[in-house]
Design a protein around this motif. Sequence first.
Motif, PDB file in Angstrom:
ATOM      1  N   UNK A  38       6.302  -1.838   3.985  1.00 39.85           N
ATOM      2  CA  UNK A  38       5.686  -1.364   5.319  1.00 39.85           C
ATOM      3  C   UNK A  38       3.830  -1.696   5.143  1.00 39.85           C
ATOM      4  N   UNK A  39       3.780  -2.376   6.677  1.00 38.23           N
ATOM      5  CA  UNK A  39       2.236  -2.854   6.411  1.00 38.23           C
ATOM      6  C   UNK A  39       2.031  -2.809   7.663  1.00 38.23           C
ATOM      7  N   UNK A  40       1.028  -1.863   8.806  1.00 37.96           N
ATOM      8  CA  UNK A  40       0.760  -1.511   9.741  1.00 37.96           C
ATOM      9  C   UNK A  40       2.086  -0.424  10.508  1.00 37.96           C
ATOM     10  N   UNK A  41       2.439   0.323   9.210  1.00 37.03           N
ATOM     11  CA  UNK A  41       3.346   1.282  10.286  1.00 37.03           C
ATOM     12  C   UNK A  41       4.977   0.652  10.821  1.00 37.03           C
ATOM     13  N   UNK A  42       4.732  -0.924   9.708  1.00 43.51           N
ATOM     14  CA  UNK A  42       6.192  -1.470  10.739  1.00 43.51           C
ATOM     15  C   UNK A  42       6.441  -1.948   9.022  1.00 43.51           C
ATOM     16  N   UNK A  43       8.058  -1.329   8.797  1.00 44.92           N
ATOM     17  CA  UNK A  43       8.649  -1.938   7.773  1.00 44.92           C
ATOM     18  C   UNK A  43       9.159  -3.596   7.613  1.00 44.92           C
ATOM     19  N   UNK A  44       8.144  -4.008   6.995  1.00 49.03           N
ATOM     20  CA  UNK A  44       8.627  -5.670   6.588  1.00 49.03           C
ATOM     21  C   UNK A  44       9.483  -5.963   5.448  1.00 49.03           C
ATOM     22  N   UNK A  45      10.084  -5.495   4.846  1.00 48.38           N
ATOM     23  CA  UNK A  45      11.102  -6.144   3.849  1.00 48.38           C
ATOM     24  C   UNK A  45      12.232  -7.097   3.775  1.00 48.38           C
TER      25      UNK A  45
END
Lengths: 358, 289
Positions: free
Chosen positions: A72-79
């Motif tokens: 998660x980056x900045x509250x966003x799941x990015x995988x």
Amino acid sequence: MRGDLQKDTNDMAEIQIKNVAKTFGAYQALHSIDLAIADQEFMVLLGASGCGKTTLLRIIAGLETASIGEVWIGGRRVDHLAPKDRGIAMVFQNYAVFPHLTVFENIGFGLRMAKMPNDEVKRRVERTASLMHIEQLLKRYSGELSGGQRQRVAVARALAMEPDVILMDEPLSNLDALLRLEMRAELKGVLAESKTTAIYVTHDQVEAMSLADRISVMHQGRIIQAASPIEVYRNPAAQFVAGFLGNPPMNFLRAEKAGDGKWNVAGETVDGPRGAEAPLQFAIRPEDMQIADQGLPAQVRLVEPLGAHLLVTCDVDGTMLRAVLDSDLSLKAGDHIKLAPQPDRVRWFDPETTKAVA
Amino acid sequence: MTHASMAAPAPKTEPNPTPVTPVRNSGRYLYAATVILLCAWVLVPLYFLLVNTLSSPEQVSTFPKSFIPEFDLGSLQFFAGFQGILNALKNSIIVASMTMVMSILFGAPAGYALSRFEFRGKETFRVLILLTRAFPLPLLALPLAVLFIRTGLDDTTFGLALVHTTLALPFAVLITFSLFSGIPVELEEAAWTLGCTRFTAFTKVVLPLILPGITASAIFAFVISWNEVFAAAVLTIENRTLTAFLLQTLGEAPLHLKFAGGFILVVPALIFIFAVRKYLFSMWGIANR
Ligand SMILES: Nc1ncnc2c1ncn2[C@@H]1O[C@H](COP(=O)(O)OP(=O)(O)O)[C@@H](O)[C@H]1O
Ligand SMILES: [Mg+2]
């Protein structure tokens, strides 16, 4: 110009790594990594070569996919996102400066990809270039640059993107010692000013100590301890951390229980943990010992004058132990001395679990 | 170094002239001789080809030869006016160009995949690519001719270009494979983190870097097609390429015309090979740059 490079402060860029593991074929490079990195924090991943630092960094960047787990980056799941959609910029170990483009076009590459207008590209490139002291190199090609200059271009190219997160994989390891020292100080200043969240991979403990807000010590695909540099140094959570950090590293001596809260170390009785029963490891840093009338009996084996200090290797009850002592002392091999550990600096480890014991 | 050891006035300071020197020197002479021999092997016939092409018909069959050509352009002029030769030349260029385009179009992606991806059977695939050269063309010519006649590809430039592409493809794959392998993956990865997709990273970073090599590989495919005579002779009748045309018509032609025809064939190939020489070296691992 100051603060110009600061990213939008509303834009929180904390990073969470949840239960990430990675296998290459049958080989497990990462075991269930959990790590949280705060917005604007400077996190250093420290560990010996092959422990999985690069793999973890590449998973965060999206250049490698985790076998399981979430990023998660900045509250966003990015995988599931491509690298370009994660709000990251990366500095590669061998710089990866594009050889067919000038320094200007290298730094502006990401901005051009983002379709930024020409004058904005020019403004940002010139600003980051001056920040990294490479304004005079803008027209050159990478073949015409030294290693240190290429390094600066690589950092400038990442900074020009004004990313939420900047990822650096051993960015200084290809520079000579003096340049490394200079770039280290510079990087610290520049990154602090840009207020970017940073993850920095290194195997160099001095680099880690000097740069980090927090250090994550990695070993064989696991994070052993994540804490502030001084905490990691003073209160290592495991014997591995104690032995990995510090040069020379921490000394270990076997300790037998000698009563309630009393432990026998090399024939001396030392105050120690109360709870434990089985033998423990007594641990002390070389600089936390002094020659005294009372202390661990030691026979000097080797004396190495280091200018500021004397590095003395001695035999304590059959175990080699190193002490950093005052350089005025006149010691020679064969001398019998007594080394007194500073009581509040003594640490204890359980040899079974290798974990610290309070 | 021999100079120092032979210098008589100071024999005491150098009482022991290095014994390796004569050995090393004779090795060097041998090396030079070999190089000269190999060069002569290639260059002397080419030189005589040139001399004879530029000689008058009478001069060609006389002996001993003069080493300086008399610059008689008669033979070449004859070819310029020879019936069908321009058409053959045009066919050669068309077939070679199609071969060039197709072998890059199919070869470069294969080379990229070989250098960048791990996949099952990768090694087998590499061997298979080389194996396509293991079957001699004469063996394949008859079945190919039958197949081409059935599909209507016989006597077409496209049909011949397909065969030539098969010949050129292994080289195109191997050359582009080594080109792509020479480009660090980090450059592409850096591009991805800077806002590129896989495709834009390829066009913005990889392509500009390998373009010279791709060009060389394309020219190499062109030369392979240009020089190929067997398939061209078997598979075409009306639409002959230059090689097949010359083979057919020069069989009974006078000697001076044979020389001129050979010259016309050799020169473009020589120019092309000269242009791509450094990529050929890198393909063979002799030098990197
Ligand atoms: N693409 C890969 N395929 C197979 N094994 C890999 C790959 N990448 C890394 N490894 C293995 O994973 C382990 C961790 O590698 P890496 O993350 O590069 O270590 P570090 O950066 O800490 O030196 C190493 O043992 C390495 O051999
Ligand atoms: Mg690494």
